[in-house]
Each structure stands twice: as structure tokens, then as C-alpha cells.
Design an enzyme around this catalytic site. Structure first.
Site, PDB file in Angstrom:
ATOM      1  N   HIS A 111     -42.611  30.669  28.010  1.00  0.00           N
ATOM      2  CA  HIS A 111     -43.202  30.001  29.179  1.00  0.00           C
ATOM      3  C   HIS A 111     -43.366  31.076  30.238  1.00  0.00           C
ATOM      4  O   HIS A 111     -42.366  31.658  30.674  1.00  0.00           O
ATOM      5  CB  HIS A 111     -42.280  28.897  29.690  1.00  0.00           C
ATOM      6  CG  HIS A 111     -41.955  27.862  28.655  1.00  0.00           C
ATOM      7  ND1 HIS A 111     -42.649  26.684  28.544  1.00  0.00           N
ATOM      8  CD2 HIS A 111     -41.034  27.845  27.655  1.00  0.00           C
ATOM      9  CE1 HIS A 111     -42.154  25.970  27.547  1.00  0.00           C
ATOM     10  NE2 HIS A 111     -41.173  26.651  26.980  1.00  0.00           N
ATOM     11  N   HIS A 165     -42.800  20.824  21.947  1.00  0.00           N
ATOM     12  CA  HIS A 165     -41.346  20.942  21.892  1.00  0.00           C
ATOM     13  C   HIS A 165     -40.828  19.660  21.256  1.00  0.00           C
ATOM     14  O   HIS A 165     -41.191  18.557  21.686  1.00  0.00           O
ATOM     15  CB  HIS A 165     -40.759  21.056  23.297  1.00  0.00           C
ATOM     16  CG  HIS A 165     -40.932  22.396  23.947  1.00  0.00           C
ATOM     17  ND1 HIS A 165     -42.138  23.007  24.102  1.00  0.00           N
ATOM     18  CD2 HIS A 165     -40.007  23.240  24.488  1.00  0.00           C
ATOM     19  CE1 HIS A 165     -41.963  24.171  24.713  1.00  0.00           C
ATOM     20  NE2 HIS A 165     -40.673  24.339  24.964  1.00  0.00           N
ATOM     21  N   GLU A 189     -35.304  19.781  20.372  1.00  0.00           N
ATOM     22  CA  GLU A 189     -34.454  20.694  21.146  1.00  0.00           C
ATOM     23  C   GLU A 189     -33.243  19.862  21.598  1.00  0.00           C
ATOM     24  O   GLU A 189     -32.115  20.138  21.201  1.00  0.00           O
ATOM     25  CB  GLU A 189     -35.222  21.260  22.353  1.00  0.00           C
ATOM     26  CG  GLU A 189     -34.401  22.216  23.223  1.00  0.00           C
ATOM     27  CD  GLU A 189     -35.167  22.702  24.466  1.00  0.00           C
ATOM     28  OE1 GLU A 189     -36.144  22.046  24.887  1.00  0.00           O
ATOM     29  OE2 GLU A 189     -34.755  23.751  25.024  1.00  0.00           O
ATOM     30  N   ASP A 246     -37.615  31.261  28.021  1.00  0.00           N
ATOM     31  CA  ASP A 246     -37.668  31.536  29.466  1.00  0.00           C
ATOM     32  C   ASP A 246     -36.754  32.730  29.738  1.00  0.00           C
ATOM     33  O   ASP A 246     -35.623  32.560  30.229  1.00  0.00           O
ATOM     34  CB  ASP A 246     -37.187  30.301  30.248  1.00  0.00           C
ATOM     35  CG  ASP A 246     -38.049  29.081  29.958  1.00  0.00           C
ATOM     36  OD1 ASP A 246     -39.158  29.011  30.502  1.00  0.00           O
ATOM     37  OD2 ASP A 246     -37.617  28.225  29.160  1.00  0.00           O
TER      38      ASP A 246
HETATM   39  N1  HPA Z   1     -37.785  22.985  26.873  1.00  0.00           N
HETATM   40  C1  HPA Z   1     -38.571  22.113  27.508  1.00  0.00           C
HETATM   41  N2  HPA Z   1     -39.348  22.461  28.525  1.00  0.00           N
HETATM   42  C2  HPA Z   1     -39.345  23.725  28.931  1.00  0.00           C
HETATM   43  C3  HPA Z   1     -38.543  24.659  28.328  1.00  0.00           C
HETATM   44  C4  HPA Z   1     -37.722  24.278  27.225  1.00  0.00           C
HETATM   45  O1  HPA Z   1     -36.974  25.050  26.600  1.00  0.00           O
HETATM   46  N3  HPA Z   1     -38.764  25.824  28.977  1.00  0.00           N
HETATM   47  C5  HPA Z   1     -39.690  25.588  29.936  1.00  0.00           C
HETATM   48  N4  HPA Z   1     -40.034  24.298  29.917  1.00  0.00           N
HETATM   49 ZN    ZN Z   2     -39.784  26.176  25.566  1.00  0.00          ZN
END
Ligand code: HPA
Ligand code: ZN
Length: 337
Positions: A19, A197, A200, A279
């Protein structure tokens, strides 16, 4: 530098989960705040770093969106992306597919054009200075509505030929992929590739939804897929690329200890993981740091590390001839190292 450190740095690789707003280093946050006359709630770089202690995804997102407030102009986005490309080039990255969150900026009154033109000029400069190619992934914020995602897709219309894919990020729990099925279908109709995503923090069901309802080409993270044997087998059978982010997983408490990271289990199960930084300014390392962390914690050998790098090319959105050229260069490099 140890032999393995040098091997990891030199290993030609692609980064597929980054990101750009998450590459904002504290020093840069102060510099942008100063040049834009924006006040930030921290007195020093040390104080910013001390605030980067997260117990979950939302803890991080609150600080990440607040940090992004210093980004105001086209020059900010250019400088932000260029700093990332410079660091990535030093880590052996030869191709990057970077996400940006337009809504984080347009909702603050920053025009879409300022964001994307700043990123595009950095992409051109990275190609010139480092020979690095890169693609853009426009990510929708899933805590906002599907209608807002449609508005963002409409704003992107003049630049669609410069955007490779759409993605889905931000708060996962309570915002399942199905919420965005229509906007993902619309993006696919415009010829864009799709990532999301999933898994996670969210359950395996969210990964199924990303596959079946969004019809994604890649899963970002995907860790919790391992809780479901049938899903794991399906991901392996479909050769689905997972963009895994080890230091992110540690910082956001997806795992308790880096020694618990499932990267080698993923490989052993026939999955297709890649290693990425997510990030990097917030999670304590760029892509080579992520390779180093799992190599040390899980005892990965050069063959496993090379497989992860190979996956990063075959899982990329580059055309087949470019993928083949990258894999051939990787094989040449491996033969010499
Ligand atoms: N997960 C979800 N949203 C995000 C992430 C992440 O790891 N990093 C930046 N936005
Ligand atoms: Zn991410």
C-alpha cells in the site's frame, strides 16, 4: 552481511502487496506536514514510532488513515512513491504492483487526479532510474459503501488504461467480499484484474466469497484459508497466488510470534505464496526484511526463497512474455549464486 542476507537482497523479485500510503516513513510525515502547513499529533519521529504498537488491524488502520492526512499534493504522491521505488530497488525488486486508496484522499478533498498523476510520474521515473516496472492497483475501502466504490471507479475512468487492477482493503471483519460483488463485476467488464484482501482477520468463508463472488485473480494475505482443508486444496488446485506479508502478520497479531509463520506450511501444501511488505513504514521492514524474517524464523533454504521469488513473477499481472523473461533472468541469477 551474511551470505543468506546477500542472497535475499540480490534475489530478483516482484512485490505484489504494497500500500503506497503504508510506505510513509515518520521522517517523511514530518517533512510533508511542514511543507503543507499541516499539524500532526506527534512531537518527534521517536514518538511516531512508539505509537506503532497495534493489537489488530483496526488499531493500525486508525493511525494509517491519520498519517495519510499529510499527503496533499501531486508532488507528495510522487515523492512518496519514489522513496518506495528507491528502497525497493535496493531490495532487488524489479517489478512492483502497488495499491493506492483513492478514497482516503478524495474524502479529504484531494482530487483523484492529484493522487494518480503523482504516482504515475514516479512510476515513469522508477522505470528510467532503476529499470523497474510497476503497475497500479486501485483499492476500494471496504468499510465504505459499494456505492462509494462505484463513484471511485467512475473517477478513475480517464486513467483506466494506466490501472491494472482493483483491490479491496481496510477493515475486513463485518465487511465481507459479497458487499462489493457488483463493483468488482463492473471493474472486470472494464478489463481490470481483481484482487481482494481476504483471510487476514476474516474467516475462510470470506476467501470463498472472494473466489466465487468477486472472482479474484489473487488473494491478498489468505492466511486463515489454512483453517479449511477443502479451501486449501482448492487454492492449490487453482494455483491461486497468495500475497503473504510476514512482518505485517506479526505486527497486526495475525500470528503471535514470527516463528509461528505458516509460509513454509503453505509451500508444503502446494499453495502459491509470495512475500511482500504490505505497509513497510508501519510494520518494521521492506520486502527483503520480510524474506529475511521468515528465512531466519522458519529456516528457509535458498531453494524455498527462490520459489517465493519465482511465484512473485508468475503471480504478477505482467504479460506472459515479460513473466517468462523475468523467470529466465531469475534462473540465470540463481545459477550464478
Ligand atoms: N489490511 C487491510 N487493509 C489495509 C492493510 C491491510 O493489511 N494495509 C493497508 N490497508
Ligand atoms: Zn494489505
Amino acid at each position: 552481511m551474511t551470505d543468506l542476507d546477500a542472497f535475499i537482497t540480490g534475489l530478483p523479485k516482484a512485490e505484489l502487496h504494497l500500500h503506497i500510503e503504508g510506505s510513509l516513513e515518520p521522517e517523511q510525515m514530518f517533512a510533508f506536514a511542514r511543507r503543507n502547513g499541516v499539524s500532526i499529533p506527534y512531537a518527534s519521529v521517536e514518538e511516531v514510532r512508539a505509537a506503532y504498537a497495534f493489537s489488530n488491524l483496526q488499531d493500525f488502520l486508525d493511525i494509517y488513515y491519520a498519517g495519510a492526512d499529510v499527503l496533499r499534493t501531486r508532488a507528495d504522491f510522487h515523492d512518496l512513491a519514489m522513496a518506495y521505488f528507491d528502497r525497493a530497488a535496493g531490495d532487488g525488486v524489479v517489478h512492483a504492483e502497488i495499491m493506492f486508496d483513492p478514497q482516503t484522499h478524495t474524502d479529504r478533498g484531494i482530487p483523484f487526479e492529484e493522487v494518480i498523476e503523482g504516482l504515475l510520474s514516479a512510476i515513469a521515473l522508477a522505470q528510467e532510474t532503476h529499470g523497474m516496472t510497476s503497475l497500479l492497483i486501485l483499492s476500494f475501502l471496504r468499510h465504505l459503501s459499494e456505492e462509494a466504490a462505484f463513484e471511485t471507479l467512475a473517477q478513475a475512468e480517464p486513467w483506466l488504461d494506466r490501472i491494472a487492477a482493483v483491490g479491496l482493503d481496510s477493515s475486513e471483519m463485518g465487511h465481507p467480499p459479497e458487499k462489493f460483488r457488483r463493483v468488482f463485476a463492473a471493474a472486470a467488464d472494464k478489463g481490470l484484474r481483481l484482487v481482494a484482501h481476504a483471510g487476514e482477520e476474516g474467516p475462510p468463508d470470506y476467501v470463498y466469497q472472494a473466489l466465487d463472488l468477486l472472482r479474484v485473480d489473487r488473494i491478498d494475505h489468505g492466511n486463515r484459508s489454512l483453517e479449511d482443508a477443502a479451501l486449501t486444496k482448492r487454492l492449490a488446485d487453482e494455483d491461486m497466488t497468495l500475497t503473504v506479508c510476514p512482518l505485517s502478520n506479526l505486527k497486526l497479531c495475525v500470528i503471535d510470534r514470527i516463528e509461528d509463520h505458516p509460509i513454509d506450511r503453505m509451500l508444503a501444501l502446494g499453495l502459491k505464496p509470495t512475500v511482500n511488505s504490505d505497509d513497510p513504514a508501519y510494520f518494521g521492514g521492506y520486502v527483503a526484511d520480510n524474506y529475511r524474517a521468515i528465512a531466519a524464523a522458519r529456516g528457509l533454504d535458498k531453494a524455498a526463497l527462490a520459489q517465493l521469488a519465482r511465484n512473485s513473477f508468475t503471480g504478477s499481472f505482467l504479460p506472459a512474455d515479460a513473466v517468462a523473461a523475468h523467470v529466465a533472468r531469475l534462473d540465470e541469477w540463481l545459477a550464478a549464486h
